[in-house]
Design a protein around this motif. Structure first.
Motif, PDB file in Angstrom:
ATOM      1  N   PRO A 134      -8.916   7.893  -7.125  1.00  0.00           N
ATOM      2  CA  PRO A 134      -8.116   9.067  -6.312  1.00  0.00           C
ATOM      3  C   PRO A 134      -8.630  10.380  -6.642  1.00  0.00           C
ATOM      4  N   TRP A 135      -8.795  10.504  -7.844  1.00  0.00           N
ATOM      5  CA  TRP A 135      -9.140  12.134  -8.257  1.00  0.00           C
ATOM      6  C   TRP A 135     -10.629  12.555  -7.687  1.00  0.00           C
ATOM      7  N   THR A 136     -11.140  11.773  -6.939  1.00  0.00           N
ATOM      8  CA  THR A 136     -12.327  12.173  -6.157  1.00  0.00           C
ATOM      9  C   THR A 136     -12.170  12.786  -4.961  1.00  0.00           C
ATOM     10  N   MET A 137     -10.719  12.793  -4.349  1.00  0.00           N
ATOM     11  CA  MET A 137     -10.633  13.114  -2.902  1.00  0.00           C
ATOM     12  C   MET A 137      -9.874  14.371  -2.957  1.00  0.00           C
ATOM     13  N   PRO A 138     -10.470  15.565  -2.424  1.00  0.00           N
ATOM     14  CA  PRO A 138      -9.641  16.691  -2.193  1.00  0.00           C
ATOM     15  C   PRO A 138      -8.556  16.701  -1.391  1.00  0.00           C
ATOM     16  N   ALA A 139      -7.351  16.867  -1.811  1.00  0.00           N
ATOM     17  CA  ALA A 139      -6.245  16.794  -1.117  1.00  0.00           C
ATOM     18  C   ALA A 139      -6.102  15.546  -0.422  1.00  0.00           C
ATOM     19  N   GLY A 140      -6.417  14.339  -0.951  1.00  0.00           N
ATOM     20  CA  GLY A 140      -6.580  13.150  -0.211  1.00  0.00           C
ATOM     21  C   GLY A 140      -7.431  13.040   0.942  1.00  0.00           C
ATOM     22  N   ILE A 141      -8.191  13.742   1.187  1.00  0.00           N
ATOM     23  CA  ILE A 141      -8.946  13.768   2.411  1.00  0.00           C
ATOM     24  C   ILE A 141     -10.154  12.490   2.706  1.00  0.00           C
ATOM     25  N   SER A 142      -9.703  11.956   3.688  1.00  0.00           N
ATOM     26  CA  SER A 142     -10.590  10.550   3.764  1.00  0.00           C
ATOM     27  C   SER A 142     -11.527  10.634   4.911  1.00  0.00           C
ATOM     28  N   VAL A 143     -11.201  10.965   5.795  1.00  0.00           N
ATOM     29  CA  VAL A 143     -11.787  10.972   7.282  1.00  0.00           C
ATOM     30  C   VAL A 143     -12.185  12.540   7.836  1.00  0.00           C
ATOM     31  N   LEU A 144     -13.190  12.683   8.478  1.00  0.00           N
ATOM     32  CA  LEU A 144     -13.434  13.887   9.404  1.00  0.00           C
ATOM     33  C   LEU A 144     -13.848  13.360  10.698  1.00  0.00           C
ATOM     34  N   GLY A 145     -13.371  14.169  11.823  1.00  0.00           N
ATOM     35  CA  GLY A 145     -13.904  13.749  13.092  1.00  0.00           C
ATOM     36  C   GLY A 145     -13.825  14.931  14.101  1.00  0.00           C
ATOM     37  N   TRP A 146     -14.700  14.570  14.994  1.00  0.00           N
ATOM     38  CA  TRP A 146     -14.847  15.843  16.246  1.00  0.00           C
ATOM     39  C   TRP A 146     -14.973  15.011  17.565  1.00  0.00           C
ATOM     40  N   ALA A 198      -6.664   4.806 -13.231  1.00  0.00           N
ATOM     41  CA  ALA A 198      -7.025   5.899 -12.413  1.00  0.00           C
ATOM     42  C   ALA A 198      -7.705   7.166 -13.148  1.00  0.00           C
ATOM     43  N   ILE A 199      -6.968   7.650 -14.164  1.00  0.00           N
ATOM     44  CA  ILE A 199      -8.021   8.490 -15.055  1.00  0.00           C
ATOM     45  C   ILE A 199      -9.198   7.988 -15.688  1.00  0.00           C
ATOM     46  N   SER A 200      -9.043   6.711 -15.983  1.00  0.00           N
ATOM     47  CA  SER A 200     -10.342   6.297 -16.695  1.00  0.00           C
ATOM     48  C   SER A 200     -11.454   6.055 -15.576  1.00  0.00           C
ATOM     49  N   LYS A 201     -10.956   5.585 -14.454  1.00  0.00           N
ATOM     50  CA  LYS A 201     -11.992   5.370 -13.374  1.00  0.00           C
ATOM     51  C   LYS A 201     -12.623   6.672 -13.123  1.00  0.00           C
ATOM     52  N   TYR A 202     -11.697   7.708 -13.016  1.00  0.00           N
ATOM     53  CA  TYR A 202     -12.596   9.040 -12.763  1.00  0.00           C
ATOM     54  C   TYR A 202     -13.509   9.566 -13.768  1.00  0.00           C
ATOM     55  N   TRP A 244     -15.185   7.213  -3.039  1.00  0.00           N
ATOM     56  CA  TRP A 244     -13.929   6.291  -2.936  1.00  0.00           C
ATOM     57  C   TRP A 244     -13.115   6.095  -1.702  1.00  0.00           C
ATOM     58  N   MET A 245     -13.298   4.994  -1.217  1.00  0.00           N
ATOM     59  CA  MET A 245     -12.463   4.840   0.284  1.00  0.00           C
ATOM     60  C   MET A 245     -11.393   3.725   0.247  1.00  0.00           C
ATOM     61  N   LEU A 246     -10.313   4.459   0.755  1.00  0.00           N
ATOM     62  CA  LEU A 246      -9.015   3.647   0.805  1.00  0.00           C
ATOM     63  C   LEU A 246      -8.734   2.840   1.776  1.00  0.00           C
ATOM     64  N   PRO A 247      -8.405   1.800   1.894  1.00  0.00           N
ATOM     65  CA  PRO A 247      -8.144   0.934   3.244  1.00  0.00           C
ATOM     66  C   PRO A 247      -7.675   1.699   4.536  1.00  0.00           C
ATOM     67  N   ALA A 265      -2.771   2.697   1.218  1.00  0.00           N
ATOM     68  CA  ALA A 265      -2.898   4.117   0.543  1.00  0.00           C
ATOM     69  C   ALA A 265      -2.391   4.098  -0.907  1.00  0.00           C
ATOM     70  N   VAL A 266      -2.563   4.961  -1.735  1.00  0.00           N
ATOM     71  CA  VAL A 266      -2.104   5.031  -3.107  1.00  0.00           C
ATOM     72  C   VAL A 266      -0.769   5.861  -3.080  1.00  0.00           C
ATOM     73  N   SER A 267      -0.075   5.415  -3.959  1.00  0.00           N
ATOM     74  CA  SER A 267       1.099   6.196  -4.522  1.00  0.00           C
ATOM     75  C   SER A 267       0.977   7.357  -5.305  1.00  0.00           C
ATOM     76  N   PHE A 268       1.784   8.462  -5.276  1.00  0.00           N
ATOM     77  CA  PHE A 268       1.543   9.360  -6.283  1.00  0.00           C
ATOM     78  C   PHE A 268       1.538   8.920  -7.668  1.00  0.00           C
ATOM     79  N   ALA A 269       2.291   8.098  -8.056  1.00  0.00           N
ATOM     80  CA  ALA A 269       2.276   7.389  -9.381  1.00  0.00           C
ATOM     81  C   ALA A 269       1.018   6.945  -9.851  1.00  0.00           C
ATOM     82  N   SER A 270       0.341   6.221  -8.864  1.00  0.00           N
ATOM     83  CA  SER A 270      -0.813   5.486  -8.919  1.00  0.00           C
ATOM     84  C   SER A 270      -1.922   6.511  -9.474  1.00  0.00           C
ATOM     85  N   TYR A 271      -1.891   7.801  -9.286  1.00  0.00           N
ATOM     86  CA  TYR A 271      -2.991   8.800  -9.720  1.00  0.00           C
ATOM     87  C   TYR A 271      -2.917   8.791 -11.352  1.00  0.00           C
ATOM     88  N   PHE A 272      -1.723   8.808 -11.755  1.00  0.00           N
ATOM     89  CA  PHE A 272      -1.548   8.880 -13.264  1.00  0.00           C
ATOM     90  C   PHE A 272      -1.639   7.634 -14.054  1.00  0.00           C
TER      91      PHE A 272
END
Length: 619
Positions: free
Chosen positions: A370-382, A359-363, A191-194, A348-355
């Motif tokens: 949003p529940w597929t994102m650990p701590a909201g992590i969206s991008v990694l880079g080096w 969102a619950i049904s989607k997961y 799941w990818m946010l804008p 991005a999503v608000s805290f309320a939108s998690y609930f």
């Protein structure tokens, strides 16, 4: 109660309600068969069912005539470990050893007691059951360097087949680098946010392409690879132990706290002592004991069993079986700076939108949201290294999250990490509850070294964990450089124009007397808000016999004794350039392969000797 306190209370209550709603719709993927009665003796005893131990136990039990016992101090992974979005909530729970580091001299000034929790999985699957599921192999130069340090067969060309063997990658990648059909399921973040797309575009404007960082090179930025399948965690408990647990030659005993490795008069490991159901018990090992309890617990168990620095064992009146200086030395960990925060207007999503029910049904029904994102992590880079001989061997990793520490009013991340409350509230008050993102620079090749020491001779007492973060000043210099790149990335024109990104510029309490945006200011910021990236390694270092700090040889056998190997992240001579769970699983795969080959050669040798004896006797 203050308005902020009321908001935090309501947010926590809503979080608990959502947790119940999600867990009610989940079921365990596979049945895990554990044992309550065990035999008096096994061919192999594996101590610790974590990221590496689960792999070793599973692979050794593939040999039907070998009897294998796995002893795990924790229990089975509870349902909440399946959900990536719940990962921050696992810190300090019953599935975590919840070690606390010693007060730090050079950093952690923004945390209560100048200290920090250092999570470690006390559950089947170990760290793979409680981590943030980022699947990062590291840089090929890491492993080539291990080999150059005197560890034959640990170069990249040797370890790549074991990475591939363990992986079942569902994304697009080059076949000669990515694994298909292995036990651990790996997928691109589903799941990818804008805002994540915006950060990737900003990185490209700064000269960094979108890459597969688990391919031939690592420099660049990407949506993360996660050890998940359809948005659910793929731990080594699920991927290795569940399929193997019904084999009659593999016994798994949970809630078994190992207290000592037993040796005979020839210094051969012949079994272990442990506590189960409140009773002290012992079990024998005919061939080997494999110690896989991680970079904190493995050196502790060696030392309480009499293997370690003699001067330290004598301090605790432990009989010295073998004086091994390096046990508990060479502690390394990735350290990252928290708190670089941008508020945004959209993307991005608000805290309320998690609930929201959607969102619950989607997961629960689709494995997205949003529940597929650990701590909201969206991008990694080096980014390219600026110091050293090879710019393609990066010294900083960047973790971008579509959440801030206070998007959820500090109810989870902020409260679980142990910040000083007055500093935390003062600094973040103006963005409390707002949508935004944070970028965390993390040192990939730190020069600071710490130690693991015994608190007492009792294995039940947690050891003294002193990472000694930022004790080497080069680490601070590199971190400031990383912070400056993170600022360039977050302040890029595309993020400002399209998402209204605005950096929180308030001076951090404790650093306000230093000129804002100077190198000295960001050094103070890092010393205040740097934290562990949960990657402790190195405390049972692999190295040649000429290395005074080496604990195991390149086949992971402990020096000075026999019948004992260490197989976990503690054997890394240097930490890898990225998250450490994938290389720890690789270590388990490679170790199992080496053990199988070693004992197959012994069987073949015995058969040849018997045949030769028969010929010589005329039979």
């Amino acid at each position: 109660m203050t308005i902020l306190g009321l908001q935090r209370g309501v947010s926590w209550l809503v979080l608990k309600i959502a947790s119940i709603a999600i867990l009610a719709k989940l079921t365990k993927d596979q049945f895990l068969s554990v044992n309550t009665n065990i035999d008096a003796e096994y061919d192999f005893i594996v101590v610790g069912g974590g990221s590496a131990g689960s792999v070793v136990a599973s692979r050794l039990s593939e040999v039907a005539e070998w009897r294998v016992l796995l002893l795990e101090a924790g229990g089975e992974p509870p349902l909440q470990t399946y959900v990536p979005g719940f990962a921050p909530l696992l810190i300090g729970t019953q599935v975590d050893w919840a070690y606390r580091i010693e007060p730090q001299t050079y950093c952690h000034r923004g945390y209560e007691g100048d200290s920090f929790f250092l999570p470690s999985g006390r559950v089947l699957g170990g760290g793979s059951s409680i981590n943030w599921m980022l699947y990062v192999r590291g840089n090929r130069r890491d492993f080539n360097n291990w080999e150059a340090m005197g560890n034959p067969t640990w170069g990249y060309r040797h370890v790549l087949p074991f990475f591939k063997k363990s992986e079942n990658y569902s994304g697009h990648g080059r076949a000669n680098y990515r694994g298909r059909g292995g036990p651990v399921k790996v997928e691109r973040q589903p799941w990818m946010l804008p805002i994540a797309r915006g950060i990737l575009k900003a990185a490209k404007l700064l000269g960094y392409s979108h890459i597969d960082y688990n391919g031939p090179e690592q420099i660049g930025f990407s949506v993360p690879d996660l050890s998940t399948s359809n948005g659910r965690r793929s731990s080594t408990a699920h991927s290795y132990l569940s399929p193997a647990s019904t084999r009659p030659n593999l016994h798994i005993l949970t809630n078994a706290f190992v207290t000592q490795i037993m040796f005979n008069n020839d210094k051969k490991a012949v079994g272990v002592r442990f506590i189960h159901d409140g009773q002290e018990k012992s079990v024998g090992a005919v061939k080997e004991v494999v110690l896989s309890t991680g970079a904190i617990r493995s050196p502790q168990l060696l030392m309480v069993s009499g293997v370690g620095p003699a001067w330290h064992l004598k301090q605790h009146k432990i009989p010295v079986l073998h004086d091994l200086e390096g046990v508990g030395e060479n502690f390394q960990d990735h350290i990252m700076t928290m708190g670089l925060t941008w508020s945004i207007d959209r993307g991005a999503v608000s805290f309320a939108s998690y609930f929201w029910p959607s969102a619950i049904s989607k997961y629960t029904s689709q494995g997205t949201g949003p529940w597929t994102m650990p701590a909201g992590i969206s991008v990694l880079g080096w980014t390219k290294a600026e110091n050293g001989d090879d710019p393609l061997w990066p010294d900083v990793q960047y973790i971008a999250s579509s959440l801030t520490l206070v998007t959820e009013y500090g109810t989870t991340l902020g409260s679980s990490l142990g910040f000083k409350k007055n500093v935390f509230r003062n600094y973040f008050y103006s963005v409390m509850g707002r949508i935004g993102f944070t970028i965390l620079p993390s040192l990939t090749r730190p020069k600071s070294r710490g130690t693991i020491r015994l608190r007492s001779s009792l294995p039940q007492d947690p050891p003294v964990v002193d990472p000694n973060y930022f004790s080497h000043n080069d680490d601070v210099t590199t971190m400031v450089r990383g912070i400056r790149f993170a600022l360039k990335l977050g302040n890029s024109s595309i993020l400002k124009k399209k998402y209204g990104a605005k950096l929180l510029k308030k001076p951090l309490p404790g650093c306000e007397k230093i000129v804002y945006n100077s190198d000295a200011y960001w050094a103070c910021f890092a010393r205040s808000y740097a934290s562990t990236n949960y990657h402790p390694v190195g405390t049972c270092k692999m190295g040649p016999s000429t290395d005074p700090k080496a604990v195991v040889d390149h086949t992971l056998r402990v020096y000075g004794v026999s019948g004992l190997r260490v197989v976990d992240a503690s054997i890394m001579p240097l930490v890898t350039t990225g998250n450490t769970n994938a290389p720890t699983i690789m270590i388990g795969e490679k170790a199992a392969h080496m053990i199988k080959r070693a004992w197959s050669r012994k069987v073949t040798s015995r058969k040849r000797s018997s045949a030769q004896e028969r010929r010589e006797s005329g039979l």
